[in-house]
Design a protein around this motif. Structure first.
Motif, short mmCIF file in Angstrom:
data_model
loop_
_atom_site.label_atom_id
_atom_site.label_comp_id
_atom_site.label_asym_id
_atom_site.label_seq_id
_atom_site.Cartn_x
_atom_site.Cartn_y
_atom_site.Cartn_z
N GLN A 76 0.82 -1.21 0.00
CA GLN A 76 0.00 0.00 0.00
C GLN A 76 0.86 1.27 0.00
OE1 GLN A 76 -3.48 -0.06 2.63
NE2 GLN A 76 -3.00 -2.24 2.94
N CYS A 77 1.96 1.25 0.73
CA CYS A 77 2.85 2.40 0.74
C CYS A 77 3.49 2.60 -0.64
CB CYS A 77 3.93 2.25 1.81
SG CYS A 77 3.32 2.41 3.50
N ALA A 78 3.85 1.50 -1.29
CA ALA A 78 4.43 1.58 -2.63
C ALA A 78 3.41 2.17 -3.61
CB ALA A 78 4.88 0.20 -3.10
N ASP A 79 2.16 1.75 -3.48
CA ASP A 79 1.10 2.31 -4.33
C ASP A 79 0.96 3.82 -4.09
OD1 ASP A 79 0.61 -0.19 -5.38
OD2 ASP A 79 -1.20 -0.55 -4.17
N TYR A 80 1.01 4.22 -2.83
CA TYR A 80 0.90 5.63 -2.49
C TYR A 80 2.06 6.41 -3.12
CZ TYR A 80 0.44 9.88 0.28
OH TYR A 80 0.30 11.18 0.66
N TYR A 81 3.27 5.86 -3.00
CA TYR A 81 4.43 6.50 -3.62
C TYR A 81 4.26 6.63 -5.12
CZ TYR A 81 8.02 7.30 -0.10
OH TYR A 81 8.76 7.83 0.91
N ALA A 82 3.80 5.57 -5.74
CA ALA A 82 3.63 5.58 -7.20
C ALA A 82 2.61 6.64 -7.62
CB ALA A 82 3.22 4.20 -7.70
N ARG A 83 1.52 6.74 -6.87
CA ARG A 83 0.48 7.73 -7.20
C ARG A 83 0.98 9.15 -6.99
NH1 ARG A 83 -2.92 4.48 -3.88
NH2 ARG A 83 -2.77 6.14 -2.36
N ARG A 84 1.75 9.36 -5.96
CA ARG A 84 2.18 10.71 -5.60
C ARG A 84 3.54 11.09 -6.19
NH1 ARG A 84 -2.43 10.55 -4.11
NH2 ARG A 84 -3.29 11.22 -2.14
N GLN A 97 14.91 2.15 0.72
CA GLN A 97 14.16 2.81 1.80
C GLN A 97 13.48 1.77 2.68
OE1 GLN A 97 11.56 6.07 0.88
NE2 GLN A 97 12.89 6.78 -0.77
N LEU A 98 12.91 0.75 2.04
CA LEU A 98 12.27 -0.33 2.81
C LEU A 98 13.25 -0.99 3.76
CD1 LEU A 98 10.10 -2.24 0.17
CD2 LEU A 98 9.29 -0.93 2.12
N VAL A 99 14.40 -1.36 3.22
CA VAL A 99 15.41 -2.04 4.04
C VAL A 99 15.87 -1.12 5.17
CG1 VAL A 99 17.71 -3.07 4.02
CG2 VAL A 99 16.13 -3.53 2.16
N LYS A 100 16.08 0.15 4.86
CA LYS A 100 16.52 1.12 5.87
C LYS A 100 15.50 1.22 7.01
CE LYS A 100 17.03 6.09 6.42
NZ LYS A 100 16.85 7.37 5.72
N VAL A 101 14.24 1.37 6.66
CA VAL A 101 13.20 1.53 7.68
C VAL A 101 13.04 0.24 8.50
CG1 VAL A 101 10.70 1.80 7.98
CG2 VAL A 101 11.94 3.36 6.50
N MET A 102 13.09 -0.90 7.84
CA MET A 102 12.91 -2.15 8.57
C MET A 102 14.10 -2.47 9.46
SD MET A 102 11.03 -4.36 5.63
CE MET A 102 9.85 -5.30 6.58
N TRP A 103 15.30 -2.13 9.03
CA TRP A 103 16.51 -2.41 9.80
C TRP A 103 16.72 -1.38 10.91
CZ3 TRP A 103 19.92 -6.14 10.68
CH2 TRP A 103 21.19 -5.82 11.20
#
Length: 150
Positions: A76-84, A97-103
């Protein structure tokens, strides 16, 4: 002796416990990725609505709840990024960014991140190395002067 709680009631309790256990993590993940609390709340709610549809199926494994929750939130966050079109030239690529936030943000282990993102640990290590290089480069650009008020 009959079962005191019907299976459906037990399943609802399990689902409620899972939601309670993972709500903060899912909100934190969406908030850190989107950097907008209002949208992060919407993503969190949509994530659990989506999981409820899956959970109502008899084949749902509650032990996989966290993995499905993270994946739904990320999608859902990826979809939001793609739309915006929120990614700028200076920003890290989405996968990093995903890896950074999760780690760094959620403090998940590399094996956990590997399962959620379906990537090998060596690939994740490479991405984290690139993230650290980017962060170091950004720190080098910051002014070194003393900003305290005298």
């Amino acid at each position: 002796m009959p079962d005191p709680l019907p299976a459906e009631s037990t399943r609802r309790i399990i689902f409620a416990e899972c939601v309670q256990k993972y709500t903060n993590d899912i909100y934190t993940l969406s908030s850190m990725l989107l950097q907008q609390s209002a949208e992060a709340e919407k993503v969190t709610i949509r994530t659990f609505k989506e999981l409820h549809k899956i959970f109502r199926q008899k084949s749902f494994d509650s032990q996989l709840f966290s993995i499905e929750a993270y994946r739904s939130c990320i999608r859902q966050c990826a979809d939001y990024y793609a739309r915006r079109s929120l990614l700028s030239a200076k920003a890290l690529p989405w996968e990093e960014q995903l890896v950074k936030v999760m780690w760094y943000g959620l403090k998940l282990s590399l094996p956990q991140i590997s399962i959620i993102l379906q990537k090998s640990v060596p690939v994740l290590k490479t991405q984290l190395r690139h993230v650290r290089e980017q962060l170091t480069a950004q720190e080098d650009l910051l002014p070194c002067g003393n900003l305290s008020v005298v």
